[in-house]
Design a protein around this motif. Structure first.
Motif, PDB file in Angstrom:
ATOM      1  N   ASP A  51       2.976  -8.601  13.667  1.00 39.67           N
ATOM      2  CA  ASP A  51       1.670  -8.722  14.315  1.00 39.67           C
ATOM      3  C   ASP A  51       0.713  -9.551  13.496  1.00 39.67           C
ATOM      4  OD1 ASP A  51       2.579  -7.122  16.343  1.00 39.67           O
ATOM      5  OD2 ASP A  51       1.945  -5.269  15.346  1.00 39.67           O
ATOM      6  N   GLY A  52       1.177 -10.400  12.669  1.00 42.99           N
ATOM      7  CA  GLY A  52       0.311 -11.230  11.857  1.00 42.99           C
ATOM      8  C   GLY A  52       0.187 -10.689  10.454  1.00 42.99           C
ATOM      9  N   LEU A  53      -0.506 -11.442   9.617  1.00 38.13           N
ATOM     10  CA  LEU A  53      -0.637 -11.041   8.219  1.00 38.13           C
ATOM     11  C   LEU A  53      -1.452  -9.767   8.048  1.00 38.13           C
ATOM     12  CD1 LEU A  53      -1.189 -14.521   6.517  1.00 38.13           C
ATOM     13  CD2 LEU A  53       0.906 -13.154   6.583  1.00 38.13           C
ATOM     14  N   ASN A  54      -2.399  -9.516   8.966  1.00 39.12           N
ATOM     15  CA  ASN A  54      -3.223  -8.313   8.838  1.00 39.12           C
ATOM     16  C   ASN A  54      -2.427  -7.042   9.053  1.00 39.12           C
ATOM     17  OD1 ASN A  54      -5.665  -9.444   8.124  1.00 39.12           O
ATOM     18  ND2 ASN A  54      -6.274  -9.832  10.248  1.00 39.12           N
ATOM     19  N   SER A  55      -1.267  -7.143   9.705  1.00 34.04           N
ATOM     20  CA  SER A  55      -0.439  -5.963   9.893  1.00 34.04           C
ATOM     21  C   SER A  55       0.285  -5.578   8.622  1.00 34.04           C
ATOM     22  CB  SER A  55       0.571  -6.216  11.025  1.00 34.04           C
ATOM     23  OG  SER A  55       1.457  -7.278  10.678  1.00 34.04           O
ATOM     24  N   LEU A  56       0.259  -6.454   7.613  1.00 34.97           N
ATOM     25  CA  LEU A  56       0.902  -6.180   6.335  1.00 34.97           C
ATOM     26  C   LEU A  56      -0.150  -5.815   5.300  1.00 34.97           C
ATOM     27  CD1 LEU A  56       3.375  -9.197   6.242  1.00 34.97           C
ATOM     28  CD2 LEU A  56       3.850  -6.859   6.996  1.00 34.97           C
ATOM     29  N   PRO A  57       0.192  -4.920   4.366  1.00 41.31           N
ATOM     30  CA  PRO A  57      -0.769  -4.610   3.291  1.00 41.31           C
ATOM     31  C   PRO A  57      -0.980  -5.801   2.404  1.00 41.31           C
ATOM     32  CG  PRO A  57       1.345  -3.559   2.860  1.00 41.31           C
ATOM     33  CD  PRO A  57       1.449  -4.152   4.233  1.00 41.31           C
ATOM     34  N   LEU A  58      -2.186  -6.373   2.463  1.00 41.56           N
ATOM     35  CA  LEU A  58      -2.473  -7.574   1.680  1.00 41.56           C
ATOM     36  C   LEU A  58      -2.718  -7.208   0.238  1.00 41.56           C
ATOM     37  CD1 LEU A  58      -4.859  -9.471   4.141  1.00 41.56           C
ATOM     38  CD2 LEU A  58      -2.393  -9.767   3.829  1.00 41.56           C
ATOM     39  N   PRO A  59      -2.357  -8.087  -0.655  1.00 45.41           N
ATOM     40  CA  PRO A  59      -2.618  -7.826  -2.080  1.00 45.41           C
ATOM     41  C   PRO A  59      -4.114  -7.762  -2.352  1.00 45.41           C
ATOM     42  CG  PRO A  59      -0.996  -9.574  -1.791  1.00 45.41           C
ATOM     43  CD  PRO A  59      -1.571  -9.323  -0.445  1.00 45.41           C
ATOM     44  N   GLY A  60      -4.521  -6.812  -3.194  1.00 49.63           N
ATOM     45  CA  GLY A  60      -5.925  -6.663  -3.562  1.00 49.63           C
ATOM     46  C   GLY A  60      -6.726  -5.783  -2.637  1.00 49.63           C
ATOM     47  N   SER A  61      -6.124  -5.227  -1.578  1.00 55.32           N
ATOM     48  CA  SER A  61      -6.853  -4.334  -0.671  1.00 55.32           C
ATOM     49  C   SER A  61      -7.192  -3.037  -1.390  1.00 55.32           C
ATOM     50  CB  SER A  61      -6.015  -4.033   0.576  1.00 55.32           C
ATOM     51  OG  SER A  61      -5.761  -5.221   1.301  1.00 55.32           O
ATOM     52  N   VAL A  62      -8.406  -2.561  -1.189  1.00 50.07           N
ATOM     53  CA  VAL A  62      -8.876  -1.335  -1.847  1.00 50.07           C
ATOM     54  C   VAL A  62      -8.207  -0.137  -1.194  1.00 50.07           C
ATOM     55  CG1 VAL A  62     -10.894   0.055  -2.446  1.00 50.07           C
ATOM     56  CG2 VAL A  62     -11.054  -2.446  -2.372  1.00 50.07           C
ATOM     57  N   ARG A  75      -5.083   0.910  -1.578  1.00 51.11           N
ATOM     58  CA  ARG A  75      -3.640   0.815  -1.394  1.00 51.11           C
ATOM     59  C   ARG A  75      -2.937   1.087  -2.720  1.00 51.11           C
ATOM     60  NH1 ARG A  75      -2.297  -1.520   3.521  1.00 51.11           N
ATOM     61  NH2 ARG A  75      -4.047  -1.138   4.911  1.00 51.11           N
ATOM     62  N   GLY A  76      -1.687   1.369  -2.637  1.00 50.66           N
ATOM     63  CA  GLY A  76      -0.913   1.579  -3.839  1.00 50.66           C
ATOM     64  C   GLY A  76      -0.647   3.039  -4.105  1.00 50.66           C
ATOM     65  N   PRO A  77       0.009   3.352  -5.197  1.00 49.26           N
ATOM     66  CA  PRO A  77       0.349   4.744  -5.522  1.00 49.26           C
ATOM     67  C   PRO A  77      -0.900   5.579  -5.792  1.00 49.26           C
ATOM     68  CG  PRO A  77       0.835   3.301  -7.384  1.00 49.26           C
ATOM     69  CD  PRO A  77       0.494   2.388  -6.237  1.00 49.26           C
ATOM     70  N   GLY A  78      -0.880   6.846  -5.341  1.00 51.92           N
ATOM     71  CA  GLY A  78      -2.016   7.763  -5.536  1.00 51.92           C
ATOM     72  C   GLY A  78      -3.077   7.679  -4.469  1.00 51.92           C
ATOM     73  N   ALA A  79      -2.953   6.718  -3.541  1.00 47.23           N
ATOM     74  CA  ALA A  79      -3.964   6.604  -2.485  1.00 47.23           C
ATOM     75  C   ALA A  79      -3.830   7.773  -1.501  1.00 47.23           C
ATOM     76  CB  ALA A  79      -3.817   5.273  -1.766  1.00 47.23           C
ATOM     77  N   THR A  80      -4.954   8.193  -0.918  1.00 47.83           N
ATOM     78  CA  THR A  80      -4.998   9.288   0.052  1.00 47.83           C
ATOM     79  C   THR A  80      -5.100   8.710   1.456  1.00 47.83           C
ATOM     80  OG1 THR A  80      -6.145  10.637  -1.584  1.00 47.83           O
ATOM     81  CG2 THR A  80      -6.154  11.429   0.683  1.00 47.83           C
ATOM     82  N   VAL A  81      -4.265   9.212   2.348  1.00 44.90           N
ATOM     83  CA  VAL A  81      -4.203   8.694   3.711  1.00 44.90           C
ATOM     84  C   VAL A  81      -4.814   9.721   4.668  1.00 44.90           C
ATOM     85  CG1 VAL A  81      -2.691   7.894   5.563  1.00 44.90           C
ATOM     86  CG2 VAL A  81      -2.155   7.337   3.184  1.00 44.90           C
ATOM     87  N   TYR A  82      -5.709   9.256   5.566  1.00 40.13           N
ATOM     88  CA  TYR A  82      -6.314  10.070   6.606  1.00 40.13           C
ATOM     89  C   TYR A  82      -6.089   9.376   7.945  1.00 40.13           C
ATOM     90  CZ  TYR A  82      -8.783  12.018   2.584  1.00 40.13           C
ATOM     91  OH  TYR A  82      -9.089  12.577   1.371  1.00 40.13           O
ATOM     92  N   HIS A  83      -6.374  10.090   9.011  1.00 42.07           N
ATOM     93  CA  HIS A  83      -6.250   9.530  10.356  1.00 42.07           C
ATOM     94  C   HIS A  83      -7.568   9.759  11.094  1.00 42.07           C
ATOM     95  CE1 HIS A  83      -1.875   8.807  10.160  1.00 42.07           C
ATOM     96  NE2 HIS A  83      -1.845   9.903   9.394  1.00 42.07           N
ATOM     97  N   VAL A  84      -7.941   8.749  11.877  1.00 38.73           N
ATOM     98  CA  VAL A  84      -9.199   8.794  12.625  1.00 38.73           C
ATOM     99  C   VAL A  84      -8.898   8.451  14.076  1.00 38.73           C
ATOM    100  CG1 VAL A  84     -11.536   7.885  12.852  1.00 38.73           C
ATOM    101  CG2 VAL A  84     -10.504   8.114  10.584  1.00 38.73           C
TER     102      VAL A  84
END
Length: 397
Positions: A27-38, A40-49
């Motif tokens: 779905d384009g580059l935005n569908s992929l986790p871009l490098p430098g995104s705040v 992301r990575g290990p230890g990040a907390t995921v929520y749903h809205v």
């Protein structure tokens, strides 16, 4: 040739890996986790809205708390006619448990972002558990610049904004030359509103009274229903008796005319009788206190209420009484002032009096049997004066 073949193999393998990682969809580059995104990575907390309308929000858009970027938007899917947005927040950031989600625009022509702030006037409390979902009832979307401009164009072009000038000119023409009347009207309106405000407590009390009345009426619904069923037959009876009622009212009018005529004719005599009755009523009013005492004594005769209260101790009392209703006593007491009264009538001697011993009830003995002599006085004492002027007989012949 070998170098170009190696490059083609590397591209093919990379494409296969990408397709495998993305589920055979891209779905384009935005569908992929871009490098430098705040966030992301290990230890990040995921929520749903859950959001009804994400507008132009895209993956990797910033997630902000109090205007500070703390994470980024992840994958967005559709579920039950609304969007399910995955939010990734950097480690150590606490999202309040009472936070609400809002999709807004960073600037007038900027990108979209997702806000996780507490409602206005509330204090942040608790924290969301990892993997928690902010429901649809706690999410909203701010109008975008395009929506605002389109709404404004509708108002300017298709609305009545162009007629405001005409309205203002017409109002000015209507008020010109009528300043005093308008000022007086405003003063009256101010007085009226002030009076209503001063009576506010009474109005509220009246409304509460009406509410209580409505409750009472509602509680008497069965009685009112029965009355509604009973009143029509009663009205039918009144309709049938209307000629008699009319005749009675007519006769009452005749009686009233007659009574008015009699009162007018006897007015002078009635006034004179009332004036003559005035001294009697005034005298009766003067003896009012004494009359009260007499009436009170009549219920307790022959004793007074004070004597009963002080002497009678119980529910009965012994009484020995002699009633003298002989003719002489009646003439000198009850009948005095009448044609049968006699002042100084000889009385019958009472038992214990000296004259009682020589008293005879035989009328033939009157003047025959002399009265007994008075007792001899003691030596050195003057003879006692007679204690009674009662004759030896009752004087009846």
């Amino acid at each position: 040739m070998s170098g170009s073949l190696l490059v083609r193999r590397v591209l093919a393998i990379s494409s296969g890996v990408v397709l495998t990682a993305t589920g055979c969809a891209f779905d384009g580059l935005n569908s992929l986790p871009l490098p430098g995104s705040v966030g992301r990575g290990p230890g990040a907390t995921v929520y749903h809205v859950e959001i009804a309308n994400v507008s132009t929000l895209e993956s990797n858009a910033p997630v902000m708390i109090n205007d500070v970027i703390v994470g980024s938007v992840g994958r967005m899917t559709v579920k039950d006619w609304h969007a399910n947005v995955e939010v990734s927040v950097q480690p150590g950031v606490r999202v309040p448990a009472n936070a609400v989600a809002s999709v807004g625009q960073t600037s007038l022509l900027g990108s979209m972002h997702l806000q996780l702030n507490v409602p206005l006037g509330q204090i942040p409390s608790g924290g969301l558990e990892p993997g928690a979902t902010i429901p649809l009832s706690r999410s909203s979307t701010y109008p975008s610049t395009e929506q605002t401009l389109s709404s404004l164009s509708v108002i300017v072009n298709g609305g009545g904004l162009g007629q405001i000038g005409d309205i203002i000119h017409n109002v000015n023409d209507a008020l010109s030359g009528r300043e005093e009347q308008i000022r007086s009207l405003l003063t009256r309106l101010d007085t009226f509103v002030g009076t209503i405000d001063a009576q506010r407590d009474k109005i509220v009390s009246a409304l509460h009274g009406l509410n209580r009345l409505a409750d009472t009426v509602a509680g008497r619904r069965a009685v009112l229903t029965e009355a509604m069923h009973t009143i029509p037959p009663a009205l039918d009876v009144l309709v049938r008796e209307r000629p008699r009622i009319a005749a009675a009212l007519k006769q009452l009018g005749i009686f009233s005319d007659t009574a008015v005529g009699l009162v007018n004719d006897a007015q002078a005599d009635l006034v004179r009788n009332l004036q003559n009755l005035g001294p009697t009523l005034r005298s009766l009013a003067d003896v009012g206190p004494g009359l009260n005492a007499v009436l009170a004594y009549a219920t307790t005769a022959p004793f007074t209420q004070n004597f009963i209260d002080r002497a009678v101790r119980g529910d009965y009392v012994n009484l020995f009484a002699e009633f003298d209703i002989t003719a002489p006593r009646m003439k000198r007491a009850l009948l005095m002032g009448t044609r049968w009264g006699e002042d100084g009538a000889p009385l019958v001697p009472a038992p214990g009096e000296p004259a009682y011993l020589g008293y005879t009830k035989d009328p033939l003995g009157v003047g025959v049997i002399p009265p007994p002599p008075p007792p001899a006085p003691h030596a050195g004492l003057e003879p006692a004066a007679p204690t009674s002027d009662v004759p030896a007989t009752d004087g009846t012949g």
